[in-house]
Write an enzyme that holds these catalytic residues in place. Structure first.
Site, PDB file in Angstrom:
ATOM      1  N   GLY A  36       0.797  -1.213   0.000  1.00  0.00           N
ATOM      2  CA  GLY A  36       0.000   0.000   0.000  1.00  0.00           C
ATOM      3  C   GLY A  36       0.825   1.256   0.000  1.00  0.00           C
ATOM      4  O   GLY A  36       0.321   2.358   0.230  1.00  0.00           O
ATOM      5  N   LYS A  53      21.160   6.604  -5.557  1.00  0.00           N
ATOM      6  CA  LYS A  53      22.496   6.220  -6.016  1.00  0.00           C
ATOM      7  C   LYS A  53      22.620   6.385  -7.527  1.00  0.00           C
ATOM      8  O   LYS A  53      23.703   6.680  -8.040  1.00  0.00           O
ATOM      9  CB  LYS A  53      22.825   4.780  -5.598  1.00  0.00           C
ATOM     10  CG  LYS A  53      22.749   4.543  -4.092  1.00  0.00           C
ATOM     11  CD  LYS A  53      23.413   5.647  -3.273  1.00  0.00           C
ATOM     12  CE  LYS A  53      23.078   5.593  -1.810  1.00  0.00           C
ATOM     13  NZ  LYS A  53      21.738   6.090  -1.446  1.00  0.00           N
ATOM     14  N   GLY A 183      18.983  20.211   7.012  1.00  0.00           N
ATOM     15  CA  GLY A 183      19.378  18.934   7.598  1.00  0.00           C
ATOM     16  C   GLY A 183      20.680  18.458   7.013  1.00  0.00           C
ATOM     17  O   GLY A 183      20.775  18.225   5.796  1.00  0.00           O
ATOM     18  N   ARG A 271      13.677  10.609   9.381  1.00  0.00           N
ATOM     19  CA  ARG A 271      12.531   9.790   9.002  1.00  0.00           C
ATOM     20  C   ARG A 271      11.881   9.240  10.265  1.00  0.00           C
ATOM     21  O   ARG A 271      12.547   9.085  11.293  1.00  0.00           O
ATOM     22  CB  ARG A 271      12.968   8.632   8.078  1.00  0.00           C
ATOM     23  CG  ARG A 271      13.555   9.116   6.756  1.00  0.00           C
ATOM     24  CD  ARG A 271      13.896   7.942   5.853  1.00  0.00           C
ATOM     25  NE  ARG A 271      12.725   7.187   5.436  1.00  0.00           N
ATOM     26  CZ  ARG A 271      11.942   7.518   4.412  1.00  0.00           C
ATOM     27  NH1 ARG A 271      12.199   8.597   3.689  1.00  0.00           N
ATOM     28  NH2 ARG A 271      10.898   6.773   4.097  1.00  0.00           N
ATOM     29  N   ASP A 310      12.188  -0.568   9.522  1.00  0.00           N
ATOM     30  CA  ASP A 310      12.207   0.758  10.141  1.00  0.00           C
ATOM     31  C   ASP A 310      11.184   0.896  11.265  1.00  0.00           C
ATOM     32  O   ASP A 310      11.362   1.703  12.176  1.00  0.00           O
ATOM     33  CB  ASP A 310      11.932   1.839   9.092  1.00  0.00           C
ATOM     34  CG  ASP A 310      13.088   2.004   8.111  1.00  0.00           C
ATOM     35  OD1 ASP A 310      14.111   1.319   8.285  1.00  0.00           O
ATOM     36  OD2 ASP A 310      12.961   2.813   7.173  1.00  0.00           O
ATOM     37  N   MET A 316      17.724   2.526  10.957  1.00  0.00           N
ATOM     38  CA  MET A 316      16.682   2.394   9.953  1.00  0.00           C
ATOM     39  C   MET A 316      17.359   2.199   8.592  1.00  0.00           C
ATOM     40  O   MET A 316      17.511   3.123   7.800  1.00  0.00           O
ATOM     41  CB  MET A 316      15.771   3.624   9.980  1.00  0.00           C
ATOM     42  CG  MET A 316      15.006   3.728  11.302  1.00  0.00           C
ATOM     43  SD  MET A 316      14.231   5.330  11.601  1.00  0.00           S
ATOM     44  CE  MET A 316      12.844   5.246  10.468  1.00  0.00           C
ATOM     45  N   HIS A 443      46.188  -7.143  -4.779  1.00  0.00           N
ATOM     46  CA  HIS A 443      46.851  -5.898  -5.177  1.00  0.00           C
ATOM     47  C   HIS A 443      46.659  -5.697  -6.670  1.00  0.00           C
ATOM     48  O   HIS A 443      46.796  -6.642  -7.442  1.00  0.00           O
ATOM     49  CB  HIS A 443      48.343  -5.976  -4.855  1.00  0.00           C
ATOM     50  CG  HIS A 443      49.113  -4.772  -5.324  1.00  0.00           C
ATOM     51  ND1 HIS A 443      49.079  -3.568  -4.666  1.00  0.00           N
ATOM     52  CD2 HIS A 443      49.921  -4.606  -6.406  1.00  0.00           C
ATOM     53  CE1 HIS A 443      49.853  -2.700  -5.309  1.00  0.00           C
ATOM     54  NE2 HIS A 443      50.373  -3.313  -6.373  1.00  0.00           N
TER      55      HIS A 443
END
Length: 464
Positions: A36, A53, A183, A271, A310, A316, A443
């Protein structure tokens, strides 16, 4: 009204819910999954981890071409780049659709019935789902709550118009000329940095005295230096106010009022668990602050009602929810499982990236029974060869002084996110410094810094 009865009812199709569904199906449990929210895959796949991303990747490619156009880099020159953000967003949306279809196919393969609609519970095991084709009443033996989280809205900066959340930021059709981010946590910085790379003038307003306040200063300093070098305006210890006529009111650290011009204001102040609107109050569950209280088996206070992701508290993170969803499915199938990880690694996809797993310096402050060592990426050949060695990046290990058992691993630098699983794996397996030192690291790779940091903690690093 159509009525369904099922063994397992899952509410929420995010990384916790759909993984629980797939595992339930694999274990032969009759399962219904109600979606939902944002679509199959939830916040992470649709409006969070994956699309952000993708936009960050596109922004980095744009920045690379812009550098080549600004006098050349590595002997490469190019014409000045331009970006049609609507096309970039369309490419991003294509990735999301492909992954949506993949999740749908996996659920179908596991014989999970997916119902798209909003569920409202009348008691702990019964809900009504409003769908386009009418209401469906569902009763279940077991209920898994995986409703996820939603952006926090500030009362004086309600979402709408030019005040946006991360969801809207990932679907803009043009790069804003002036973007103010309210923020300075990982979401705001990831997106703020991406839009700066795309050419926006960016300002960040953060109440704390520094960015990314949940991480130690050594990890965040390289990010702060990138912001400074790229002209990002930082207002630390500042409070945002109202927005109107293209200006955001703030109060600076010194208590002075100030106006910041903005075409868009991106609010990323955190959140909160999605606990409203689906009948939580009718289920008889215990709460832990804003979260649903669960035990080590992800069981709630109501028998056979489980919660994952969450909804259950910090951290979270999508990968936490997936792990919990898998465990709950196996418990319902009769297996003895608990959710008791040694660590849940976290990554900030900033510039440069930050990884943290296990204990950090703030967790061991004042202790004299631990050792820690840092190895700079500037001493790693692979880092220099991919221009990742000059931004102050490093890998740090923290271990017990007596038995050398790893307690924490952190890193900051370009592409260090790809080392996060190695850090978590070593901690989960109870590795000691000698275990890391004894692994022959390939390496040239950035992972050699983990090896060298462990050697340094033992007193005999090779390349420093």
């Amino acid at each position: 009204m159509q009525v369904l009865k099922t063994k397992v009812l899952i509410i929420g199709a995010g990384t916790g819910g759909y993984v629980a569904g797939i595992r339930c199906g694999q274990l032969g449990l009759d399962t219904v999954l109600v979606d939902g929210g944002d679509g199959l895959g939830g916040t992470c796949l649709n409006v969070g981890c994956i699309p952000s991303k993708a936009i960050i990747h596109a922004a980095s490619k744009f920045e690379t071409v812009a550098k080549a156009a600004g006098g050349g880099t590595l002997g490469i020159t190019a014409a000045a780049p331009a970006i049609d953000l609507s096309q970039t967003v369309a490419w991003k949306d294509g990735i999301v659709r492909k992954l949506n279809n993949g999740v749908a196919a996996l659920l179908n393969k596991s014989k999970v019935k997916v119902i798209r609609g909003w569920a409202t519970f009348s008691d702990a095991k019964t809900c009504t789902v409003g769908t386009d084709d009418g209401d469906i009443r569902i009763t279940a033996e077991h209920v898994i709550l995986a409703t996820g989280s939603e952006p926090v809205e500030l009362p004086f900066l309600p979402f709408g118009g030019d005040v946006i959340s991360s969801t809207e930021a990932l679907s803009l059709d043009a790069v804003p000329e002036r973007l103010v981010v309210v923020g300075g946590g990982y979401i705001g910085l990831e997106l703020g940095i991406a839009f700066r790379k795309l050419g926006a003038r960016v300002a960040i307003v953060e109440m704390a005295d520094r960015i990314l306040p949940l991480y130690d200063k050594a990890l965040t300093d390289p990010v702060a230096k990138w912001l400074e070098r790229h002209g990002v305006e930082l207002h630390l210890g500042a409070r945002a106010g109202g927005f109107g006529d293209g200006k955001l009111s703030i109060t600076t650290r010194d208590g002075e009022p100030m106006q910041l011009e903005a075409d868009k204001v991106l609010v990323t102040v955190g959140r909160r668990p999605r606990t409203r609107g689906w009948g939580l109050e009718n289920m008889g569950l215990a709460m832990d602050g804003p979260f649903v209280k669960v035990d080590a088996r992800c069981a709630t206070a109501m028998k056979n009602v489980w919660a994952v992701g969450d909804l259950t508290g910090e951290p979270m993170l999508a990968h936490k929810g997936s792990a919990q969803g898998e465990i709950v499915a196996e418990i319902i199938a009769g297996r003895d499982r608990v959710f008791d990880p040694v660590t849940i690694a976290a990554v900030c996809f900033t510039e440069p990236e930050i990884v943290s797993a296990g204990l950090g310096p703030q967790d061991i402050e004042g202790r004299d029974d631990v050792i820690q060592a840092v190895f700079p990426l500037a001493a790693i050949g692979r880092a220099l060869a991919i221009e990742a060695g000059d931004d102050g990046g490093f890998v740090r290990v923290i271990a017990n002084k007596d038995d050398h058992r790893l307690l924490g691993v952190q890193a900051v630098g370009q592409h260090v996110a790809e080392m996060s699983n190695s850090f978590a794996q070593m901690l989960e397996m109870g590795a000691v410094l000698e275990d890391v030192a004894g692994v022959i690291h390939v390496h040239p790779t950035l992972g050699e810094a983990f090896h060298e940091a462990s050697l340094r903690a033992l007193g005999h690093a090779i390349h420093i």
